[in-house]
Each structure stands twice: as C-alpha cells, then as structure tokens.
Design an enzyme around this catalytic site. Structure first.
Site, mmCIF file in Angstrom:
data_model
loop_
_atom_site.group_PDB
_atom_site.id
_atom_site.type_symbol
_atom_site.label_atom_id
_atom_site.label_comp_id
_atom_site.label_asym_id
_atom_site.label_seq_id
_atom_site.Cartn_x
_atom_site.Cartn_y
_atom_site.Cartn_z
ATOM 1 C CE LYS A 65 -4.213 -1.682 2.236
ATOM 2 N NZ LYS A 65 -5.250 -1.319 3.210
ATOM 3 C CG ASP A 101 -8.023 1.145 3.438
ATOM 4 O OD1 ASP A 101 -8.811 0.303 2.965
ATOM 5 O OD2 ASP A 101 -6.792 1.033 3.372
#
Ligand code: ATR
Length: 272
Positions: A65, A101
């Site tokens: 990520k 997220d």
C-alpha cells in the site's frame, strides 16, 4: 470485458474478488476481478507493465500500500494524507492512486450507528492501518482524537503529519491511564499474533463502543478484551472491508453498489 484484480503478497486469501463479483451482479455490470500475487521486489516493474497491458484498475493490499503510491502518476489528497494507496484507477497516461480505507470505515461507523462527532475517540496503533483512517476521523469532528502506540515516537510523527487536518493527541499506551473514551478503534496488527497491546484498566466510558480493523481470528483477542472491559458493542472490520470496496467500485464504475446484502450475508461480528 473490463479487467480488475487485487494486488498483494500473499493475496490468495483476499475476499475482494468475492465482494466485487457480488457488486457486479447487484449492479448488472460485466467485469472480471481476480487476484495477482506480486512480490515486493517485482512491484516497480509490474505496475507500469499492467498499465501498458490495458488493465482497468486494481485494489492494493499488504505489503504494497505504501510502495505503490510512488508508482502512480498522481495520488488523491486523501491517499497522500494516508501515505498509502489501496485503489488504482486508470488515467490517460498512468495510474491514479486513491485510498478508500478511511471512507470505508466512516461509512461502516455510520451504518452501525456509531457517532464520532463530539465523542472521545482512541485509535490504538500508529502504523499504516492507523494512518489510513486518521484523516476521515479528524474530519468527522471528534471531541478528541488520541493515537496511542507501543513505540512512543510514531504517534508524535502522526500528530505532525496531520496537523493541517486537525489536532491529534499522541500518547503511549501507558500514558492512557486514567483516560476514558466513547469509541476505541484497534488499528494494531497485534491480533495477527494472537495478542493486543498492554492497556490500562478503565479505558471505556459507560456505553462505549469498540471497533477492530481486523476480522476473523485476528479479531478475537481485541474482542475478548473489549467485552471484558465493558464495551456496549464490539465490531470487527468486515463492514469496513465491504464499504471500502464499495467506494473503490464507485470510483471505477461511477455506480455505488448496494452493500446491505453482503453485510447481512457475512454478519460482521457483534459480540454483545
Ligand atoms: P499495519 O499496516 O497493519 O498498520 P504496521 O505499519 O507494521 O502494520 O503497524 C503495526 C502496528 O501494530 C504498530 O502500531 C505496532 O506498534 P509498534 O509501532 O509499537 O510496533 C502495532 N503492534 C503490532 N504488534 C503489537 C503488539 N503485540 N502489541 C502492541 N502493538 C503492536
């Protein structure tokens, strides 16, 4: 047919293909969504190659990520703030990196009826997972947002990084002694080793909610702690997983998929 996948290492366990297949079915879109296992040392070469090969988008999971952000032609402000990218969107000349997220967490909290505004909120952990949710949490207007961690330097660094968004109070777990919170969010990876951070007693205010970014077996230690500490409700991270996927789906396809069916089917845990 448009082609998507989740990139990770390992990635075979990922639930993202199931989620996106369900969304495609529910919205009537035809698409392919699979998994791509890419080792860290191959990432820099693979990401542009996948663009050249015509792929339409990717989700990005551990351990890529943070690294994938540097391989994008642009990143959205929320991804820049999170220091991580979990969604690649095809642009004219390369990938746009986004991070869904934090938005996924906030949507899940809303669906669960958990209020952040004017509440005292504690985030446990100061790694990548914590960083991904702090921006949207600050923007939701808590009375206080405290980040505590085992390593004392990381929360200090996060408070500096998020200063332009809002005030973040850095603490060690030990320094939480005597504090009380309305919402405690576990963003540590301790559950994957079967543990939780060492925390003082009495952290939960009356009626407090506990929320874990982990799910499955990794959720069990925090759930046990939260129940013993008197949480009104305890939630795992499955709802957030579904909602961040819905946010990515909308970025790619311009349609917000319904999530209620999947949420009900998976029954994100409530131990109370
Ligand atoms: P992630 O991307 O999952 O956030 P990470 O960036 O490696 O992974 O961060 C892991 C977080 O979990 C950190 O906050 C870490 O605390 P330290 O910074 O002190 O290492 C926390 N963590 C992991 N295992 C832990 C444990 N057994 N007890 C307390 N905190 C733990």
């Amino acid at each position: 047919m448009k082609r998507f996948a989740v990139i990770g290492h390992p990635v075979a366990h990922s639930r993202s293909p199931l989620i996106h297949a369900r969304f495609a079915e529910d919205t009537g879109l035809a698409l392919q969504y699979g998994t791509l296992d890419i080792a860290p040392e191959a990432l820099a070469e693979q990401v542009p190659t996948l663009f050249a090969a015509g792929w339409d988008g990717f989700n990005v999971t551990l351990p890529h990520k943070a690294a994938v952000a540097a391989l994008c032609t642009e990143v959205t402000p929320r991804a820049a703030l999170a220091g991580a990218v979990n969604t690649l969107i095809r642009g004219p000349a390369g990938w746009t990196g986004d991070n869904t997220d934090g938005a996924g967490l906030l949507t899940d909290l809303e669906v669960l009826g958990i209020i952040v505004r004017d509440r005292r909120v504690l985030v446990l952990g100061a790694g990548g997972a914590a960083r991904g949710i702090l921006g949207p949490l600050l923007q939701a207007g808590p009375a206080e947002l405290v980040v505590s961690n085992r390593n004392p330097w990381k929360p200090e660094a996060l408070a500096d990084a998020f200063r332009s968004v809002g005030p973040l109070v850095p603490r060690t777990h030990l320094a939480l002694k005597g504090d009380q919170y309305d919402l405690v969010i576990n963003a540590t990876s301790a559950g994957h080793g079967g543990g939780i951070p060492r925390l003082p007693d009495g952290l939960l205010a009356t009626g407090a909610e506990a929320y874990d970014l982990s799910y499955g077996v990794a959720h069990a230690p925090f759930a046990d702690w939260a129940v013993a500490a008197g949480a009104r409700r305890v939630h795992d991270g499955l709802g957030m997983l579904i909602e961040q996927a819905a946010e990515s789906f909308e970025r790619w396809h311009g349609i917000r998929p319904p999530t209620a069916g999947l949420r009900a089917a998976w029954g994100s845990a409530d131990r109370r």
